[in-house]
Design an enzyme around this catalytic site. Structure first.
Site, mmCIF file in Angstrom:
data_model
loop_
_atom_site.group_PDB
_atom_site.id
_atom_site.type_symbol
_atom_site.label_atom_id
_atom_site.label_comp_id
_atom_site.label_asym_id
_atom_site.label_seq_id
_atom_site.Cartn_x
_atom_site.Cartn_y
_atom_site.Cartn_z
ATOM 1 C CD GLU A 177 -2.161 -7.787 2.980
ATOM 2 O OE1 GLU A 177 -1.741 -6.622 2.781
ATOM 3 O OE2 GLU A 177 -2.920 -8.077 3.908
ATOM 4 C CB ALA A 224 -0.884 -0.017 1.235
HETATM 5 C C1 HXC Z 1 5.006 4.434 -1.289
HETATM 6 C C2 HXC Z 1 6.892 3.475 -2.145
HETATM 7 C C3 HXC Z 1 6.543 2.231 -1.582
HETATM 8 C C4 HXC Z 1 5.321 2.153 -0.834
HETATM 9 C C5 HXC Z 1 8.406 1.986 -2.632
HETATM 10 N N1 HXC Z 1 8.060 3.274 -2.787
HETATM 11 N N2 HXC Z 1 7.516 1.328 -1.893
HETATM 12 N N3 HXC Z 1 6.122 4.562 -1.997
HETATM 13 N N4 HXC Z 1 4.608 3.301 -0.720
HETATM 14 N N5 HXC Z 1 4.884 1.028 -0.307
HETATM 15 C C6 HXC Z 1 8.775 4.327 -3.513
HETATM 16 C C7 HXC Z 1 9.992 4.804 -2.742
HETATM 17 O O1 HXC Z 1 9.610 5.736 -1.778
HETATM 18 C C8 HXC Z 1 10.817 5.393 -3.843
HETATM 19 O O2 HXC Z 1 10.302 6.655 -4.187
HETATM 20 C C9 HXC Z 1 10.531 4.463 -5.031
HETATM 21 O O3 HXC Z 1 9.301 3.803 -4.725
HETATM 22 C C10 HXC Z 1 11.601 3.410 -5.210
HETATM 23 O O4 HXC Z 1 11.777 2.742 -3.990
HETATM 24 P P1 HXC Z 1 13.214 2.570 -3.271
HETATM 25 O O5 HXC Z 1 12.957 2.330 -1.833
HETATM 26 O O6 HXC Z 1 14.113 3.711 -3.626
HETATM 27 O O7 HXC Z 1 13.735 1.277 -4.013
HETATM 28 P P2 HXC Z 1 14.699 0.140 -3.419
HETATM 29 O O8 HXC Z 1 15.843 0.762 -2.660
HETATM 30 O O9 HXC Z 1 15.008 -0.733 -4.587
HETATM 31 O O10 HXC Z 1 13.819 -0.668 -2.338
HETATM 32 C C11 HXC Z 1 12.709 -1.381 -2.774
HETATM 33 C C12 HXC Z 1 11.846 -1.792 -1.552
HETATM 34 C C13 HXC Z 1 11.518 -0.551 -0.700
HETATM 35 C C14 HXC Z 1 12.581 -2.831 -0.696
HETATM 36 C C15 HXC Z 1 10.581 -2.432 -2.093
HETATM 37 O O11 HXC Z 1 10.973 0.467 -1.540
HETATM 38 C C16 HXC Z 1 10.541 -0.792 0.397
HETATM 39 O O12 HXC Z 1 10.853 -1.342 1.448
HETATM 40 N N6 HXC Z 1 9.286 -0.340 0.182
HETATM 41 C C17 HXC Z 1 8.231 -0.419 1.205
HETATM 42 C C18 HXC Z 1 7.734 -1.829 1.330
HETATM 43 C C19 HXC Z 1 6.660 -1.917 2.399
HETATM 44 O O13 HXC Z 1 6.878 -1.610 3.578
HETATM 45 N N7 HXC Z 1 5.490 -2.354 1.984
HETATM 46 C C20 HXC Z 1 4.324 -2.481 2.903
HETATM 47 C C21 HXC Z 1 3.506 -1.219 2.862
HETATM 48 S S1 HXC Z 1 2.225 -1.283 4.012
HETATM 49 P P3 HXC Z 1 11.268 7.941 -4.322
HETATM 50 O O14 HXC Z 1 10.302 9.053 -4.597
HETATM 51 O O15 HXC Z 1 12.017 8.059 -3.045
HETATM 52 O O16 HXC Z 1 12.132 7.591 -5.495
HETATM 53 C C22 HXC Z 1 1.054 -2.229 3.327
HETATM 54 C C23 HXC Z 1 -0.176 -2.405 4.166
HETATM 55 C C24 HXC Z 1 -1.134 -3.339 3.521
HETATM 56 O O17 HXC Z 1 1.176 -2.711 2.269
HETATM 57 C C25 HXC Z 1 -2.460 -3.157 4.116
HETATM 58 C C26 HXC Z 1 -3.561 -3.261 3.127
HETATM 59 C C27 HXC Z 1 -3.286 -2.906 1.731
#
Ligand code: HXC
Length: 258
Positions: A112, A65
């Site tokens: 999910e 998300a």
């Molecule tokens: C918003 C996101 C994002 C997310 C990545 N980005 N994941 N933006 N929400 N979930 C954005 C980053 O901010 C970044 O933007 C760009 O995408 C590239 O990501 P990087 O982090 O620079 O890439 P990388 O270093 O290759 O790392 C990849 C990654 C990491 C490991 C996937 O992005 C990450 O950990 N993302 C979050 C994963 C996460 O926690 N997901 C769960 C979310 S909560 P900029 O502008 O900085 O370039 C959830 C709740 C579910 O899903 C509940 C119901 C739906």
């Protein structure tokens, strides 16, 4: 229909819905989820479509998300607004088979979403995870329930509590994905599977989806009864006569969804 965050293509009776927010690794914001719900509904309603593929980019199926969109929301907003509720319901209302073709990250809501599909074909670079623990929340669209049913309590607890990622090989071993293919071949493999499904009787395919999904909801004897009733009911279809006749006559069946 034009979408901002998706690409949709229909060919060979297969709708391919591609998540397309590359700047955020296909993070699921409200725009994308709203469009996805619409694309799923219109694929369900489009008579040309017999199977659906849901996919992302090579780097990310979806990284969860959208954290930027969520981070300032209050409890009252998400609770009273039923955050993600209607979109999930739209996905679950689709009666046609949905294959998730997953390459790269499928994290949080991305994992999910893939698990809401009927089965997952993973590229060898796929990474699955439920890292919500790192954000101070819990999975919200099925992670604690579907991952546990897919891989068992031990691995599910491990994934949810530590937030670690599972690679494609482990995901296949654990039963989360049905097969792992080289990343370059992912879409060919998914399309081959979808085309194969599209050739079957839609009546049979719909019954199979209902029956297998039922196994996730009810106890064994109820599930077995549900299956037996469907099995018997399909003898009322022309496609049953055709399927069995084609076998005996050593030819390909010509299903007509009747
Ligand atoms: C918003 C996101 C994002 C997310 C990545 N980005 N994941 N933006 N929400 N979930 C954005 C980053 O901010 C970044 O933007 C760009 O995408 C590239 O990501 P990087 O982090 O620079 O890439 P990388 O270093 O290759 O790392 C990849 C990654 C990491 C490991 C996937 O992005 C990450 O950990 N993302 C979050 C994963 C996460 O926690 N997901 C769960 C979310 S909560 P900029 O502008 O900085 O370039 C959830 C709740 C579910 O899903 C509940 C119901 C739906």
């Amino acid at each position: 229909m034009g979408y901002e965050t998706l690409n949709v293509d229909v060919s060979n009776h297969v709708a391919t819905i591609r998540l397309d927010r590359p700047e955020a690794l296909n993070a699921l914001n409200s725009k994308l989820l709203g469009e996805l719900a619409k694309a799923m509904k219109s694929s369900q309603e489009n008579e040309k479509v017999r199977c659906i593929i849901l996919t992302g980019s090579e780097k990310a199926f979806a990284a969860g998300a959208d954290i930027r969109e969520m981070h300032e929301k209050s409890f009252v907003e998400v609770f009273m607004g039923d955050l993600f509720g209607p979109e999930v319901e739209a996905m679950l209302r689709v009666r046609k088979p949905i294959i998730a073709a997953v390459s790269g990250y499928a994290l949080g809501g991305g994992c999910e979403l893939a698990m809401m599909c009927d089965f997952i074909i993973a590229a060898d670079n796929a990474k699955f995870g439920q890292p919500e623990v790192n954000l101070g929340v819990v999975a919200g669209i099925g992670g604690t329930q579907r991952l546990t049913r897919a891989v068992g309590k031990a691995k599910s607890m491990d994934m949810h509590l530590t937030g670690r990622f599972m690679d494609a090989e482990e995901a296949e071993r654990a039963g989360l994905v049905s097969r792992v293919v080289p990343a370059k071949k992912l879409m060919d493999e998914a399309m081959a599977a979808a085309t194969r499904i599209a050739e079957k009787s839609m009546i049979t395919v719909t019954a199979i989806k209902e029956a297998v999904n039922r196994s996730q909801e009810v106890g064994l004897s109820e599930g077995l009864l549900f299956e037996k009733r469907l099995f018997h009911a399909l003898f009322a279809t022309e496609d049953q006569s055709e399927g069995m006749a084609a076998f005996i006559e050593k030819r390909e069946p010509q299903f007509r969804d009747r």
